[in-house]
Motif scaffolding. Structure first.
Motif, PDB file in Angstrom:
ATOM      1  N   ASN A 264      39.348  34.823  36.371  1.00 31.97           N
ATOM      2  CA  ASN A 264      40.019  36.018  36.878  1.00 31.97           C
ATOM      3  C   ASN A 264      40.406  36.866  35.683  1.00 31.97           C
ATOM      4  OD1 ASN A 264      41.798  37.953  38.009  1.00 31.97           O
ATOM      5  ND2 ASN A 264      42.261  36.574  39.700  1.00 31.97           N
ATOM      6  N   ARG A 266      41.741  39.756  35.569  1.00 25.13           N
ATOM      7  CA  ARG A 266      42.988  40.522  35.693  1.00 25.13           C
ATOM      8  C   ARG A 266      44.206  39.663  35.384  1.00 25.13           C
ATOM      9  NH1 ARG A 266      39.872  41.874  40.062  1.00 25.13           N
ATOM     10  NH2 ARG A 266      41.000  40.386  41.365  1.00 25.13           N
ATOM     11  N   THR A 267      44.215  38.431  35.852  1.00 24.54           N
ATOM     12  CA  THR A 267      45.377  37.569  35.654  1.00 24.54           C
ATOM     13  C   THR A 267      45.192  36.552  34.534  1.00 24.54           C
ATOM     14  OG1 THR A 267      44.598  35.956  37.298  1.00 24.54           O
ATOM     15  CG2 THR A 267      45.935  37.797  38.097  1.00 24.54           C
ATOM     16  N   SER A 269      43.456  33.816  34.827  1.00 24.10           N
ATOM     17  CA  SER A 269      43.358  32.476  35.393  1.00 24.10           C
ATOM     18  C   SER A 269      41.951  31.919  35.200  1.00 24.10           C
ATOM     19  CB  SER A 269      43.700  32.502  36.886  1.00 24.10           C
ATOM     20  OG  SER A 269      44.991  33.052  37.089  1.00 24.10           O
TER      21      SER A 269
END
Length: 371
Positions: A264, A266-267, A269
């Motif tokens: 991920n 954006r985060t 993760s």
């Protein structure tokens, strides 16, 4: 105390390893597949919310709100003189969405979501006027109306404003009434049904067919491809429903899925399943630092000369890099892979770059998916 902590940490590591490496348990077909045609249908409509406390659309910036209000009033027999400048702050244009469940009947109630499409600051306290909800074919399947429930709250005083959560969208429980049913005829072709796996997999499809035929003791299922399974059920409606209920509760051991790593961006993760493998590879990890320093200086000419005083800019750029250590990483299961990557001291962002590089080098035996 230290010995107890070490014993507790070792127990936690063992439990995690057992959870990660434990084999897949049998699952009900209800969780792995669904019958063809048994699905929701999305509905959407455009409407007006009235009764707002000065927090509605500004008609000068959202002219479609005033136009919609004029059209609605004309249908109710109210004529608005041409050229009238309606400065209404208690009306907002909204989009209404809902899901029409399978086997919905006329008169059934649906939950709806109402979202502002203009510049309304809040829909709190508003009432949705009668709004037709249409399907993908353009036909009206439900009618929505009711009072909105907004989860957010705001306070304003003396020019300052404080708000909690989003207030331009809300829900109306049981706010729509079904007016048209979606025709769904199952097993019309001599009781023939189709079962669709949620994840296409040839091995799982073969296991499902085997388990269904074992459960019924005769040939009632065949695989069409890696996702579709054809069933030969009873032609009687009641017996067909009983047959489908029995199929849904059959337990199957799904096949082991593909090794996959999900990143991920954006985060930051990073999630990987238990099938990820890592062949021997060497990874160097270091931090690059770029420093730019700009200083202003004044250049003064000699006395009684023809020169002029000017301002000059001196820029100093320094690039430093910490010493990167070449680390050997190799793992045969998920725990070893995680421990090897954690040993590098990499942040999630660095870890994503390392995994991409390992995949490009051919060392990472998994699919990379970036979301």
């Amino acid at each position: 105390m230290v010995a107890n902590m070490k014993k507790l940490f070792s127990s936690i590591v063992i439990v995690i390893a057992l959870v990660v490496s434990s084999p897949a348990h049998a699952e009900r077909l209800k969780d792995l597949a669904e019958f063809a045609g048994v699905r929701d249908n999305v509905l959407v409509g455009y409407g007006l919310v009235v009764g707002l406390d000065g927090t509605g659309d500004q008609t000068t910036q959202a002219p479609f709100t005033g136009q919609s209000l004029t059209n609605m009033l004309s249908q109710l027999g109210v004529t608005i003189p041409a050229g009238t400048n309606m400065q209404l702050r208690n009306v907002a244009a909204v989009m209404v969405t809902a899901d029409l469940p399978p086997f919905s009947m006329q008169g059934q109630r649906l939950d709806i979501t109402v979202s502002s499409v203009g510049n309304a600051r809040s829909l709190r306290g508003g009432t949705l006027l009668m709004t037709p909800l249409r399907g993908a074919d353009g036909e009206i399947y439900a009618i929505a109306q009711g009072n909105l429930l907004i989860g957010g709250v705001s306070a304003e005083s003396g020019g300052s404003q404080q708000s909690i959560n989003h207030q331009a969208a809300g829900r109306i429980a049981r706010g729509a009434i079904v007016e048209r049913e979606v025709a769904l005829t199952m097993g019309a072709n001599q009781g023939e049904l189709e079962l669709h796996l949620k994840q296409a997999d040839f091995s799982t499809a073969e296991r499902v067919v085997t388990r269904i035929n074992e459960e019924f003791g005769n040939f009632v299922a065949e695989a069409v491809n890696g996702r579709v399974i054809r069933l030969f059920g009873p032609q009687n409606d009641n017996e067909r429903v009983r047959f489908m209920a029995r199929v849904e509760n059959i337990e199957v051991d799904p096949a082991v899925g593909r090794a996959r790593v999900v990143l991920n961006a954006r985060t930051g993760s990073v999630v990987m399943n238990g099938n990820v493998r890592l062949t021997q590879a060497a990874v160097a990890h270091g931090n690059l630092s770029v420093s730019i320093d700009t200083r202003q200086r004044v250049s003064q000419p000699a006395p009684f000369s023809q020169g002029e005083t000017v301002v000059t800019t001196d820029t100093d750029i320094q690039i430093t890099q910490e010493a990167g250590t070449l680390n050997l990483v190799e793992g045969v299961d998920l725990m070893e892979v995680v421990n090897a990557l954690n040993a590098l001291g990499a942040s999630p962002a660095d870890l994503m770059a390392i995994l991409e590089a390992l995949k490009a080098s051919g060392s990472l035996r998994a699919e990379l998916e970036i979301i």
